[in-house]
Design a protein around this motif. Structure first.
Motif, PDB file in Angstrom:
ATOM      1  N   VAL A 169       0.866  -1.172   0.000  1.00  0.00           N
ATOM      2  CA  VAL A 169       0.000   0.000   0.000  1.00  0.00           C
ATOM      3  C   VAL A 169       0.901   1.220   0.000  1.00  0.00           C
ATOM      4  CG1 VAL A 169      -1.739   1.292   1.272  1.00  0.00           C
ATOM      5  CG2 VAL A 169      -1.854  -1.207   1.158  1.00  0.00           C
ATOM      6  N   GLN A 226       6.676 -11.763   3.759  1.00  0.00           N
ATOM      7  CA  GLN A 226       6.397 -11.964   5.180  1.00  0.00           C
ATOM      8  C   GLN A 226       6.099 -10.656   5.914  1.00  0.00           C
ATOM      9  OE1 GLN A 226      10.090 -14.801   5.269  1.00  0.00           O
ATOM     10  NE2 GLN A 226       9.235 -14.747   7.345  1.00  0.00           N
ATOM     11  N   LEU A 227       6.466  -9.549   5.310  1.00  0.00           N
ATOM     12  CA  LEU A 227       6.236  -8.253   5.957  1.00  0.00           C
ATOM     13  C   LEU A 227       4.884  -7.641   5.583  1.00  0.00           C
ATOM     14  CD1 LEU A 227       9.827  -6.795   5.612  1.00  0.00           C
ATOM     15  CD2 LEU A 227       8.707  -7.491   7.732  1.00  0.00           C
ATOM     16  N   LEU A 228       4.120  -8.357   4.745  1.00  0.00           N
ATOM     17  CA  LEU A 228       2.793  -7.846   4.380  1.00  0.00           C
ATOM     18  C   LEU A 228       1.777  -8.397   5.363  1.00  0.00           C
ATOM     19  CD1 LEU A 228       2.959  -8.268   0.511  1.00  0.00           C
ATOM     20  CD2 LEU A 228       3.540  -6.278   1.908  1.00  0.00           C
ATOM     21  N   ARG A 229       1.100  -7.520   6.061  1.00  0.00           N
ATOM     22  CA  ARG A 229       0.117  -7.957   7.060  1.00  0.00           C
ATOM     23  C   ARG A 229      -1.218  -8.217   6.374  1.00  0.00           C
ATOM     24  NH1 ARG A 229      -0.124  -4.527  12.391  1.00  0.00           N
ATOM     25  NH2 ARG A 229       1.519  -5.986  12.944  1.00  0.00           N
ATOM     26  N   PRO A 230      -1.762  -9.414   6.543  1.00  0.00           N
ATOM     27  CA  PRO A 230      -3.073  -9.665   5.920  1.00  0.00           C
ATOM     28  C   PRO A 230      -4.125  -8.728   6.514  1.00  0.00           C
ATOM     29  CG  PRO A 230      -2.310 -11.598   7.192  1.00  0.00           C
ATOM     30  CD  PRO A 230      -1.255 -10.550   7.304  1.00  0.00           C
ATOM     31  N   SER A 253      -7.056  -9.167   7.313  1.00  0.00           N
ATOM     32  CA  SER A 253      -7.862  -9.759   8.382  1.00  0.00           C
ATOM     33  C   SER A 253      -7.197  -9.617   9.747  1.00  0.00           C
ATOM     34  CB  SER A 253      -8.084 -11.236   8.087  1.00  0.00           C
ATOM     35  OG  SER A 253      -6.830 -11.895   7.968  1.00  0.00           O
ATOM     36  N   ASP A 300      -5.243  -6.998  10.583  1.00  0.00           N
ATOM     37  CA  ASP A 300      -4.694  -5.644  10.669  1.00  0.00           C
ATOM     38  C   ASP A 300      -5.678  -4.693  11.321  1.00  0.00           C
ATOM     39  OD1 ASP A 300      -3.313  -3.325  10.421  1.00  0.00           O
ATOM     40  OD2 ASP A 300      -2.949  -3.511   8.277  1.00  0.00           O
ATOM     41  N   LEU A 301      -5.571  -4.545  12.630  1.00  0.00           N
ATOM     42  CA  LEU A 301      -6.473  -3.641  13.337  1.00  0.00           C
ATOM     43  C   LEU A 301      -6.018  -2.194  13.275  1.00  0.00           C
ATOM     44  CD1 LEU A 301      -7.408  -5.818  16.408  1.00  0.00           C
ATOM     45  CD2 LEU A 301      -8.695  -5.416  14.323  1.00  0.00           C
ATOM     46  N   PHE A 302      -4.839  -1.960  12.709  1.00  0.00           N
ATOM     47  CA  PHE A 302      -4.378  -0.577  12.568  1.00  0.00           C
ATOM     48  C   PHE A 302      -5.077   0.127  11.403  1.00  0.00           C
ATOM     49  CE2 PHE A 302      -0.750  -1.846  15.192  1.00  0.00           C
ATOM     50  CZ  PHE A 302      -0.547  -0.706  15.936  1.00  0.00           C
ATOM     51  N   ARG A 303      -5.622  -0.649  10.463  1.00  0.00           N
ATOM     52  CA  ARG A 303      -6.206  -0.003   9.278  1.00  0.00           C
ATOM     53  C   ARG A 303      -7.471   0.750   9.624  1.00  0.00           C
ATOM     54  NH1 ARG A 303      -5.323  -4.411   4.365  1.00  0.00           N
ATOM     55  NH2 ARG A 303      -3.195  -4.900   4.978  1.00  0.00           N
TER      56      ARG A 303
END
Lengths: 217, 217
Positions: B76, B206-210, B212, B214-217
């Protein structure tokens, strides 16, 4: 070690918070009903949740056992930065009241004592959207400008750059984490060779993006 | 310079993209109606917008002249990483097709040629939510694990740590940016002394957070 002119001292906030008395015996925390209810649902310690909510001005997300808040300082992070690792059992450590002030006090004290030109970064590890893992960022800054602004400068083909403002202080905090680690009891690192001599004003607040300008949210 | 065993080579994606032919003459781009309309509203080059949209699987935000997308890789970032700085006038450079593959090819080629154990990070500077400024992050990784997982390890008081997964590769990429800069024509940096010898598997993915998780979004 010997600090030299134009070193940047990066200090983990935890040691600063402890020195400033921002450490709380959990036995003295009477959690609110909200904290108790939510903590029960996810097996957390209600006293930690209570501390985190008290440090927050806004709850960003609160689900799946994860609490993300905006702190009074304006940081968006897990549990308002309230943390129990690397503190004695039964205690929690909070972020400094004013990390920029903490950085400035450290800068002044050390600069005077050692008679060197220093800059100071107070750091903490934050999670972030989109990407896995925590990275160390600059929460307090004193003595240098935390961003490097390339706007208006020519690139290597002579074209004027328009978008490049680098959050150097965050990159320096991350670099410092690499040498501090989490388990080595090394709460500070020295950055040497970063050119900030002509750029002696700055604060961690400059790294907070106002919501109105933040299309990433 | 001489590369040594267990060095990590951090390479700015731009030089990788150029080497892989991911550079586009703008004269050959016929922008879509959508790109043309949106570009007109904010004074942007419709051909750049068109390239960014073609590299995207999803538009995250598109307003105030800023286009934030999710790229095919899962990043992103602004303009799908399409960039015109440090490339000849009239050209745009795209992200590598597969930055992990680019990193692995570089790792293999250099390791074989120099007979040293190397890891490679391909990096780019990304903006981020909540915070001002861009930071360099790892978009491709080969030869080492990009995260340092402290979960289960004892902290300095013997308590088991539960939440600390550090995105070391991002911190290393940020550290590398500090020495590469934007205008110095230095497209790579060597990280020496980071311990990865026992940790030779890993990718930038591995550094891409799924979403599902990701509560920061």
């Amino acid at each position: 070690f010997v600090l030299q002119d134009f070193d940047i001292l990066v200090v983990a906030h935890k040691v600063v918070s402890k020195a400033e008395g921002r450490i709380v015996p959990l036995s003295q925390v009477r959690p609110s009903e909200q904290a108790t209810d939510w903590a029960a649902g996810c097996g957390k310690d209600p006293r930690l949740i209570d501390l985190a909510l008290r440090e927050a001005v806004r709850v960003v997300r609160m689900e799946n056992g994860i609490l993300i808040t905006e702190t009074r300082h304006g940081f968006v992070c897990a549990n308002s930065g309230v943390d129990t690792s690397n503190v004695p059992a039964g205690y929690a450590v909070l972020l400094p009241e004013d990390p920029d002030r903490s950085a400035e006090e450290l800068r002044k004290t050390l600069s005077n004592a050692l008679q060197v030109q220093l800059a100071v970064v107070v750091s903490d590890t934050f999670g972030r959207p989109w990407r896995e893992g925590l990275v160390n960022v600059a929460i307090g800054v004193a003595g240098f400008g935390p961003v490097t602004d390339y706007r208006g400068e020519p690139d290597s083909f002579g074209k004027t750059m328009r978008a490049s403002v680098i959050a150097s202080a965050d990159e320096l905090a991350g670099a410092a984490e690499i040498v501090m680690g989490k388990t080595r009891r090394v709460p500070a690192a020295i950055v040497r060779g970063f050119s900030w001599g002509a750029n002696r004003q700055g604060s961690g607040r400059q790294l907070l993006r106002p919501a109105s300008a933040d299309l990433f949210r």
